[in-house]
Write a protein that holds these residues in place. Sequence first.
Motif, PDB file in Angstrom:
ATOM      1  N   ARG A  63      68.416  -2.574 -13.260  1.00  0.00           N
ATOM      2  CA  ARG A  63      68.302  -3.987 -13.626  1.00  0.00           C
ATOM      3  C   ARG A  63      68.922  -4.823 -12.503  1.00  0.00           C
ATOM      4  NH1 ARG A  63      65.836  -1.360 -16.628  1.00  0.00           N
ATOM      5  NH2 ARG A  63      65.905  -1.250 -18.918  1.00  0.00           N
ATOM      6  N   VAL A  64      68.114  -5.636 -11.846  1.00  0.00           N
ATOM      7  CA  VAL A  64      68.575  -6.471 -10.743  1.00  0.00           C
ATOM      8  C   VAL A  64      68.376  -7.926 -11.150  1.00  0.00           C
ATOM      9  CG1 VAL A  64      68.342  -7.049  -8.312  1.00  0.00           C
ATOM     10  CG2 VAL A  64      67.967  -4.699  -9.066  1.00  0.00           C
ATOM     11  N   ALA A 107      80.854 -10.897 -22.449  1.00  0.00           N
ATOM     12  CA  ALA A 107      80.813 -11.926 -23.485  1.00  0.00           C
ATOM     13  C   ALA A 107      79.681 -11.587 -24.443  1.00  0.00           C
ATOM     14  CB  ALA A 107      80.625 -13.321 -22.887  1.00  0.00           C
ATOM     15  N   HIS A 108      80.016 -11.376 -25.694  1.00  0.00           N
ATOM     16  CA  HIS A 108      79.040 -10.995 -26.719  1.00  0.00           C
ATOM     17  C   HIS A 108      78.287  -9.727 -26.321  1.00  0.00           C
ATOM     18  CE1 HIS A 108      79.839 -14.828 -28.668  1.00  0.00           C
ATOM     19  NE2 HIS A 108      79.601 -15.448 -27.513  1.00  0.00           N
ATOM     20  N   GLY A 109      78.983  -8.828 -25.677  1.00  0.00           N
ATOM     21  CA  GLY A 109      78.396  -7.555 -25.294  1.00  0.00           C
ATOM     22  C   GLY A 109      77.574  -7.590 -24.028  1.00  0.00           C
ATOM     23  N   ARG A 110      77.364  -8.753 -23.436  1.00  0.00           N
ATOM     24  CA  ARG A 110      76.556  -8.885 -22.221  1.00  0.00           C
ATOM     25  C   ARG A 110      77.461  -9.064 -21.002  1.00  0.00           C
ATOM     26  NH1 ARG A 110      73.762 -11.280 -26.386  1.00  0.00           N
ATOM     27  NH2 ARG A 110      71.562 -10.681 -26.572  1.00  0.00           N
ATOM     28  N   LEU A 111      76.995  -8.562 -19.877  1.00  0.00           N
ATOM     29  CA  LEU A 111      77.749  -8.687 -18.635  1.00  0.00           C
ATOM     30  C   LEU A 111      77.435 -10.031 -17.980  1.00  0.00           C
ATOM     31  CD1 LEU A 111      77.323  -5.107 -17.142  1.00  0.00           C
ATOM     32  CD2 LEU A 111      79.364  -6.088 -18.163  1.00  0.00           C
ATOM     33  N   ILE A 112      78.478 -10.709 -17.525  1.00  0.00           N
ATOM     34  CA  ILE A 112      78.333 -12.017 -16.883  1.00  0.00           C
ATOM     35  C   ILE A 112      79.078 -11.975 -15.554  1.00  0.00           C
ATOM     36  CG2 ILE A 112      78.804 -14.481 -17.040  1.00  0.00           C
ATOM     37  CD1 ILE A 112      78.586 -14.285 -20.039  1.00  0.00           C
ATOM     38  N   PHE A 113      78.357 -12.304 -14.495  1.00  0.00           N
ATOM     39  CA  PHE A 113      78.920 -12.414 -13.145  1.00  0.00           C
ATOM     40  C   PHE A 113      78.975 -13.898 -12.806  1.00  0.00           C
ATOM     41  CE2 PHE A 113      77.924 -11.927  -8.380  1.00  0.00           C
ATOM     42  CZ  PHE A 113      79.272 -11.972  -8.068  1.00  0.00           C
ATOM     43  N   MET A 114      80.170 -14.399 -12.510  1.00  0.00           N
ATOM     44  CA  MET A 114      80.346 -15.834 -12.288  1.00  0.00           C
ATOM     45  C   MET A 114      81.195 -16.050 -11.038  1.00  0.00           C
ATOM     46  SD  MET A 114      82.047 -18.715 -14.812  1.00  0.00           S
ATOM     47  CE  MET A 114      80.799 -18.510 -16.050  1.00  0.00           C
ATOM     48  N   PHE A 115      80.802 -17.044 -10.239  1.00  0.00           N
ATOM     49  CA  PHE A 115      81.584 -17.444  -9.076  1.00  0.00           C
ATOM     50  C   PHE A 115      81.237 -18.889  -8.755  1.00  0.00           C
ATOM     51  CE2 PHE A 115      77.988 -17.296  -6.160  1.00  0.00           C
ATOM     52  CZ  PHE A 115      77.134 -16.384  -6.771  1.00  0.00           C
ATOM     53  N   GLN A 144      70.553  -9.627 -19.928  1.00  0.00           N
ATOM     54  CA  GLN A 144      69.851  -9.832 -21.187  1.00  0.00           C
ATOM     55  C   GLN A 144      70.252  -8.782 -22.223  1.00  0.00           C
ATOM     56  OE1 GLN A 144      67.964 -12.553 -21.713  1.00  0.00           O
ATOM     57  NE2 GLN A 144      68.559 -13.153 -19.631  1.00  0.00           N
ATOM     58  N   GLU A 145      70.478  -7.560 -21.767  1.00  0.00           N
ATOM     59  CA  GLU A 145      70.832  -6.476 -22.675  1.00  0.00           C
ATOM     60  C   GLU A 145      72.340  -6.435 -22.880  1.00  0.00           C
ATOM     61  OE1 GLU A 145      69.128  -6.049 -19.934  1.00  0.00           O
ATOM     62  OE2 GLU A 145      67.075  -5.664 -20.590  1.00  0.00           O
ATOM     63  N   LYS A 146      72.737  -5.791 -23.965  1.00  0.00           N
ATOM     64  CA  LYS A 146      74.152  -5.578 -24.242  1.00  0.00           C
ATOM     65  C   LYS A 146      74.565  -4.209 -23.715  1.00  0.00           C
ATOM     66  CE  LYS A 146      74.472  -8.508 -28.370  1.00  0.00           C
ATOM     67  NZ  LYS A 146      74.873  -8.559 -29.798  1.00  0.00           N
ATOM     68  N   TYR A 147      75.775  -4.132 -23.209  1.00  0.00           N
ATOM     69  CA  TYR A 147      76.250  -2.891 -22.607  1.00  0.00           C
ATOM     70  C   TYR A 147      77.561  -2.403 -23.235  1.00  0.00           C
ATOM     71  CZ  TYR A 147      72.678  -3.562 -19.089  1.00  0.00           C
ATOM     72  OH  TYR A 147      71.477  -3.712 -18.455  1.00  0.00           O
ATOM     73  N   ASN A 148      77.872  -2.882 -24.417  1.00  0.00           N
ATOM     74  CA  ASN A 148      79.059  -2.381 -25.132  1.00  0.00           C
ATOM     75  C   ASN A 148      78.659  -1.267 -26.094  1.00  0.00           C
ATOM     76  OD1 ASN A 148      77.614  -4.171 -26.748  1.00  0.00           O
ATOM     77  ND2 ASN A 148      79.436  -4.911 -27.826  1.00  0.00           N
ATOM     78  N   ASP A 149      77.955  -0.260 -25.540  1.00  0.00           N
ATOM     79  CA  ASP A 149      77.446   0.847 -26.341  1.00  0.00           C
ATOM     80  C   ASP A 149      78.299   2.105 -26.213  1.00  0.00           C
ATOM     81  OD1 ASP A 149      76.908   1.347 -23.723  1.00  0.00           O
ATOM     82  OD2 ASP A 149      74.727   1.523 -23.937  1.00  0.00           O
TER      83      ASP A 149
END
Length: 1743
Positions: A1493-1494, A1445-1453, A1465-1470
């Motif tokens: 990054r943990v 979402a917006h280039g950032r990774l989101i883990f949801m459960f 915090q960082e974007k990973y769509n590079d």
Amino acid sequence: MHRKHFFLLLLQGCQEGFYRTSSGKCSPCNCNGNANRCLDGSGICVDCQRNTTGQHCEQCPDGFIGDVVRGAPTFCQPCPCPLPALANFAVSCYRKSGSVRCVCKENYAGPNCERCAPGYYGNPLLIGSTCKKCDCSGNSDPNLIFEDCDEVTGQCRNCLSHTTGFKCERCAPGYYGDARFAKNCTECNCGGRMCDSQTGECLADSPELSTGTDCPTISCDKCIWDLTDDIRLAVLAIDESKSTLLSISTGVAAQKRLNDLNLTTTHLQVQTIMIFYFSGNEASSKGLLVQKETMETNNRATQLVQQLSNMRDNIQEISSKMKYYAIQQELSPEEISQKLSVAEEMLKEIKRRKPFTNQRQLADEEEDAAEKLLQQVEEFHERYNDTRSLVSDVLEQLSEQDVKLSDLEEALDQALDYIIQTEDINKENTANLQRREKQHEKIKEQIDEVNDVLLSATTILAGPQKVNSELSEVIKNVSGFYAEIDGAKKELQEKLANLSLFDDDLVEKAMHHAHNLRRLADELDRNLYGVDTNGLVQRAINASNVYENIAGYIEEANKAALLALNTTNRVNDAAVGIDTQIIYHKGKSEELLNQAMELQRTADDSNDLTIADTSRHVNGTLARMSVLQSQLMRAITKMQSAEPGLEARERLEQAKMKTADAVSATMTVTQATTPMDENVRLWSQNLQDFQHNSAAYDSAVHSAGDAVKKLTEVFPQLLDKLRRVEQKAPANNISSSIQRIRELIAQTRSVASKVQVSMMFGGQSAVEVNPKINVEELKSFTSMSLYIKFQKDNPQLAASPDRFILYLGNKNAKNYIGLAIKNDNLVYIYNLGGQDVEIPLDAKPVSTWPSYFSIIKIERIGRHGKMFLTVPSLSSTAEEKFIKKGEVLGPGSLLNLEPENTVFYVGGVPPDFQLPPSLNLPGFIGCLELATLNDDVISLYNFKHVYNIDTTTSPPCARNKLAFTQSRAVSYFFDGSGYALARNIERRGRFSQVTRFDIEVRTPTDNGLILLMINGSMFFSLEMHNGFLYLRYDFGFSTGPVLLEDSMKKAQINDAKFHEISIIYHNSKKMILVVDRRHIKSVDNERTAMPFTDIYIGGAPAEILHSSISSHLAGSIGFKGCMKGFQFQKKDFNLLEEPGTLGISYGCPEDSLMSRKAYFNGESFIASSQKESLFGEFEGGFNFRTLQPNGLLFYYSEGSDVLSISMDRGAVVLNASGTKIQSPDRNYNDGKTHFIITSVTPERYELTVDDKKQSKKNPAKDRAGKSPDSVKKFYFGGSPLRTQQANFTGCISNAYFTRLDREVEVEDFQQYSEKVQTSLYGCPVESPPVALLHKKGKNSSKAKGNRNKKVGRDKDKISQPSTGLKNLYQEVNMQRDPQCHLPMNPKATEHAYQFGGTANSRQEFDHIPKDFTQFSISLKTHSSHGMIFYVSDQKETNFMALFVAHGRLIFMFNAGHQKIRIKSQEKYNDGLWHNVIFIRGKNIGRLIIDGLRVLEEPFSSNSNTWQVTEPLYIGGVAPGKAVKNIQINSVYSFSGCLSNLQLNGRSINSASQTFSVTPCFEGPSEAGTYFSSEGGYVVLDESFSLGLKFEVVFEIRPRSSSGILLHGHSVNGEYLNMHMRNGQVTVKLNNGIRDFSTSVTLKQSLCDGRWHRIAVIRDANVVQLDVDSEVNHVVGPLNPKATDHREPVFIGGVPESLLTSSLSTRNSFIGCIRNFMIDEKPVSFSKAALVSGAVSINTCPAA
């Protein structure tokens, strides 16, 4: 007189059938026999009979059809559309291809107008019924062009706007209002009770059961009203059935129809009872009414049956009266028979009378028509049921189309915004253009002024000289500033060095460990290169002694590198900013300096500027430089004030602790390896002067034993550490080093398997061998060979002569094979789960064996066993051979070995192992040497453990050379992993005017590298590609590499025979290829000498095969087979004596050259002949492996009798002369290996699949013992004959059956007479991971409810992909069409997949292990949103998701009702690869990105168990999924690449279903649509169609020379097909008359890697084809009745069912298509109606 006679003729008139002409003569009427009168003068017929019309009664009126195809009809009859006269709904009709075609009226459809058109209802087949327009009160789907109702009953489907009823004429239950006119149905506000359907007033007496009963209160909801509607429809159906029955003549068909009505009535009675139970009072009354009507219908049907019974009784009564009359009249039998004959004659006479014969004929015709009509009614009823079953699918597709339309609306809105923006930009550009034109005019004026200044410049030379001197001073000042900047840079570099030295010792330690790691890897590489296998292969174990040091250094270097990387990341962030400022200021300074230099040159050359202008520029320069200096000073001040942060110090401290732990953990490995260095040096000294010296030999073997023993102890530790380090590795250099070490370990294992040295066993010794083979391959077929020599003078043998030799089987002593000496005989023992089978070789007692090595081979095919003994002779080349056979008497035929419990003991067993009773004997005394296991070379020195073997006291036995055959001494065996390297080949000969290479090869494989030479970017490679030679070389030519291949297929190499290959390079400009002394091909090139010194033979190191030359190789696969006679300039080379040789051995094992396995691609088969009939006494079996549910496995025919074995929907079916036996399981298309045994006896047919037997009695008689008249063929994998089954796709191996001409043995497919499109090496059918299949017993993937307890503990295991499958994956990916420049498959990342292109692109995994907590995946994307991973329960209450979402990774459960969200915090769509691990623990969630990054989020654990259900989604979700929990932008498909999905640390690769997913291609891409070799096609949306007139233009860049480009097909058999075949483009049409086509062949190749434009234009029967301006056309027959059909258009391929037999190409197109236009309208494939298969819509791999 004549005139009077003329008038008399006129008054008299002509006879009937004649007319008077203008001359007065009477001529016969031309009415084709259909009229007796015609008009005088014109001859026009009057009163045409027999339903004819026209001036000469030569035509049929509309709605009628003549009795002839051409010419005038004799009579016309009503069109049978569907029934003549009684139900004719055609405007006209005509005959075509022997059948009548109807042109229906508006309301009707079908070839015979037998059904109503869409939007109409009725039953045209029912006499008196017509098609009426659907009336749904305007409440059906407004998007449809017609109202949707049942095509028979007229009941409306899908009533919208809260309406219901037969015609959607009333509001649905729970709503009120006017559904027909006002259309204002509104929801009742009565708290769940019913309301008045007109006023909305709540009803006080809601349907309830009367009090005083035990029935519960039931509220009638919508389902009750639906049930009542269904009842009413059932009544209508009964009425229709009744009228249908009355319209058909009573007979057998009527009786059958009555039975059906009885069943329907009974079913309706049961349904009515169920409705009574659930409905209220109102529903109950309606149900009673329906029951009453149903009973009446049943009574009427019963009456009809009664009438038929009465008729039968009347006939019987007449017969009885006849008998009574004879008795009453006292007639004699002769009189009775006479009277009966007279009555029969009278009856015949009556029948012969004309009225009766005509009526009988009409009655027969009516009966035939009635039976046909009844059959059509039944067929229509079946089609009606099939259509009803498709309603749900249609609704689902309509919903998908609705979503697509909404997306289209959004896209159109966006496009409108773009158009508005474009108009604004155009306006701005127009204004800018006007301004530029004005500026251009000003510039012209300034140019004129400059010219004037230049004219006056000659008068002011003194001024510029002064300016020149001032500029020199300026340059000196600028140089000073530049020097200051340079000094500042040096200070910055020193500051950078200080920042990087947070922990100077740690960085030095990391560098030191990395250096040691590389040094040890190089040392291991050198040791491997120093290995030879000429009896001295013990030196190979020397290389393994380095592994332990490497393990320790890898661990330490990894930890140190992690810490150093973490530290330098922060330093680098600071340094990047500093470097940026330095570069910027340095650039500015250089720019100023250049400007000053330019000013000086300008003043010297042309004196363009005046002194005042020059001074102004100089002052500006000085000002800017002063500002620059101040900025630099401020930057330096900031850097000096910077201090390392607290966070960096804490990370360094943690890294120090981890490094210390890693160092201590590796100390044990280092201590274990230290004493091994002395063994290496001692061993090397002994081997340097080895001249068959006994002491040195014993010492070498003793050292080898110790080294290998320590190696095997450390090996598991090393591999575990390698796996852990590789998973954690943050730097590419460490990963590449680890990969290199893995390759070296594999090579070392391969070398150890080829150690051709025996071991001495003393009775208490034992070796546990690593079998180096998949136990699945041993199930149906097992073959082992070994060398044996007894120590006859040993006193222990006299005491106990019975001895154990070997055991291969499970630890529980069930399912095994073994060898032993019992009662002076060699005994072969095997057990397949039941009783032991013992085969004693009593023809040659052991006591008579010679004192040197003999050769033993044991073999098992299914339940048949065989043992061979070969005893060589010392005095001659003759050999004694002995054979003994046996077989299992029970049902077992498979050797079921469990991989984790399989052991292979030779010579003895360890004390804690219990042998089965038949093998429980003392250990062997003598020497043993293993040779082969199935097709693989195996050695005792590739062991897991050794027990009580001391090579000092018991040295190996020297093997006499007579044990070798001659071919073994001169040949070399390559297994695909090794290679030979001859360095400095000019030491044996010189490159000269004629340079020659010679070698002989023998192989059954399709592909392999034979010769390779490399020098920088220059290379020379000789390969075998698809069984033929492929030579490519580049000696620095200006035109690029040169290709020389056997394109004419003159010499096939892979036939398992030796072929002599010669490469001749003549005059440094001509390359010649010769095979078996026959010229194959030659090619010229630029005159250039060969620039090489070394040559690789049979393979090359991996770093070379995957270097820059890999793109020029047809494949990167090593050679598997035998080679001999390698020569350079006719000088021989002993390849095993070359120091660079690795992993090859002497000899040419025949077993390795047999082709026991074949791969079939769905269009292939192999065939051989059989002398004995398979229908007499026959047994055969084979393995198969497939992922396809259907296919023909085996086929044999003998006259009309057929014996076949096939796959049918996952089951195995034996068909023997019409008797079918089918396996009960239907899951044999699971990608696993299964074994079939078929047995035919005079009594029974038997089919056994994986030891599950099915049998049936043999109905044939007197067949036993008969033989066919001639030799009959049998086929594997398919058949060229027309059969009901399609050819097989998959692998067949280890086939055998009983033959008259030889013993039972495995079939060698290489010897078969026919091999059509079949690969005899490799099996690219990838088995799915174990954890994705729920096990049920053996070789099954049924539901988990039936899971066998024995294997239950392995239910969550996931197998790693094997190296063999990876090699096959690479082999398939490197396939190349010989006519094409580009490979068939672009280079792609292995096991990585591209998602996107559609909103629901995804992979689904149906079977997931339980209790999973940890997942990991690698991703690469440029997209800012998209779903990566999703799993949930059915209600989506419990779920887990990973998305962008917006280039950032989101883990949801979820945790109970709480949603846990962890966001990066960082974007990973590079666009780079990132490794992501996400864990849902018991009370904490973790998201780990790239190992650095943990992110963590704790949560309170819930007592409720967290469970999810299948499927698991990757890359996207199914429509409607995840919307409940995830924002809509991230629910859509992930756009990018995903790979390496792991659950609980284990990989899963095989998806159950795939939607719009392609391989992740490497390299650049461009716009276009790519059609992969896996097959696929695009179906255009309905806005595009190919009619009678069109123009299609597009561009292609193919990767295969054949394939379908475009296809359109109509229901009446007309079609248009455009395809390529061997580079020729063809357009083929059928316009209803016949086929016609046109073709274009380009002078250059169409498959040359460039884009080519194709255009096809059609105008009725004229078709023109244009390919790159090469034009051709064809004029076909004109079809006057041709009409446009809006039929689907297929691009890139077409389903097999739509292809006609006349088309020569049936393969899908492989390559790229772009700029597709129809009638000058661009076609967007992203808006296609369907995208099927592996098709990438938006991107195409660049060439």
